[in-house]
Enzyme design. Structure first.
Site, PDB file in Angstrom:
ATOM      1  N   SER A   1       0.881  -1.268  -0.180  1.00 52.13           N
ATOM      2  CA  SER A   1      -0.056   0.046  -0.063  1.00 52.13           C
ATOM      3  C   SER A   1       0.776   1.160   0.050  1.00 52.13           C
ATOM      4  CB  SER A   1      -0.996  -0.092   1.513  1.00 52.13           C
ATOM      5  OG  SER A   1      -1.714  -1.058   1.259  1.00 52.13           O
TER       6      SER A   1
ATOM      7  N   HIS B   1       0.959   4.570   4.538  1.00 52.92           N
ATOM      8  CA  HIS B   1       0.410   5.131   3.331  1.00 52.92           C
ATOM      9  C   HIS B   1       0.682   6.646   3.219  1.00 52.92           C
ATOM     10  CE1 HIS B   1      -3.478   2.154   3.628  1.00 52.92           C
ATOM     11  NE2 HIS B   1      -2.266   1.564   3.489  1.00 52.92           N
TER      12      HIS B   1
END
Length: 299
Positions: A198, A244
């Site tokens: 991610s 992230h």
């Protein structure tokens, strides 16, 4: 009555002089290249705006034409998405190994030596397991986690790869992974275990937003996707928000350094300086955190 000028019968026409094709000496021809003037057979001639050119002149002309490049300086027309497909295959391969080691597709983390060796665990990084900083980006916790990330990589990665070019795209991908790991090291709880692609995918989202700005196109759709994913990261437990965010910032910064260089500096290789600078900052942040953790652990 004959014409004393050339000795033929009335109505006859003179036969044009025959030469030998420069590429096929065994072939007689009355044709020639209108550019270089050398004799050539029909197989060695290509239609041109004026007359016809031999294949050698066509090749020389094509070599002198400057290749079309993207806003990032990459050569246009390369194979679409090749590196993205390779990255997807590597992620799937690593997941398959962890699933086989655990003998459980749904619980691939339970008894997998590879997962235990590569998962991002800050205290282990502090004691020397530096491979976790990148290796964790190829691990996934269950098939749903893998499918979601690979679908996102498939949708986003190919377009970014086309603009940046293969090598710089790969560099931005790994810098984004490193940025996500640096953010986790500093901002997540030290006992947190993190895995997944991610961070790199968020880095590609940031790269895509920067590319749209460079192309003078609205980045709103990408910003909406980023905002939605941030909301999901905050709302659902177990998702690494800082991983992230670190990937997003690193990927956007590296790409901005590539595409927003002054025009006099924009060459096929100068963008590596920007990517290297972002990577150096990430490494410095990790190094400071490692020293801090080692001090806390009494090492």
């Amino acid at each position: 009555m004959t014409d004393p000028g050339w000795g033929g019968a009335p109505g006859d026409q003179p036969t044009p002089p025959q030469s030998r094709c420069v590429r096929h000496p065994d072939r007689a021809t009355g044709l020639a290249c209108s550019r270089c003037g050398r004799p050539a057979c029909p197989e060695c001639l290509r239609p041109a705006a004026v007359g016809q050119h031999c294949v050698d002149c066509v090749r020389d002309a094509n070599a002198s034409v400057r290749p079309i490049r993207t806003v990032a300086g990459a050569r246009a027309g390369s194979t679409y998405g090749l590196v993205t497909y390779i990255l997807m295959a590597l992620n799937v391969l690593v997941f398959a190994v962890t699933a086989m080691q655990s003998r459980d597709v749904m619980g691939n983390t339970d008894a997998s030596p590879l997962f235990n060796a590569w998962a991002l665990f800050p205290p282990s990084v502090a004691t020397g397991d530096l491979e976790r900083l990148i290796g964790s980006g190829f691990l996934h916790i269950g098939p749903i986690h893998l499918l979601v990330n690979m679908f996102a990589l498939y949708i986003i990665g190919r377009d970014v790869e086309m603009i940046l070019g293969r090598s710089r795209y790969l560099a931005v991908y790994f810098v984004s992974l490193l940025g996500g790991s640096a953010s986790v090291m500093v901002l997540e709880a030290p006992i947190t275990v993190t895995a997944g692609a991610s961070g790199a995918i968020f880095g590609l989202l940031g790269a895509q937003a920067v590319i749209l700005l460079k192309l003078r196109r609205s980045p709103t759709p990408i910003l909406v996707v980023i905002g939605l994913n941030i909301f999901i990261s905050i709302s659902i437990p177990g998702i690494s928000l800082w991983g992230h965010m670190g990937g997003l910032v690193a990927g956007a910064a590296a790409t901005a350094g590539i595409v927003f260089l002054p025009s006099r500096l924009r060459t096929p290789h100068i963008g590596w300086i920007a990517v290297g600078a972002v990577a150096a900052v990430c490494v410095a942040v990790i190094a400071v955190r490692v020293l801090s953790l080692r001090s806390m652990m009494g090492l």
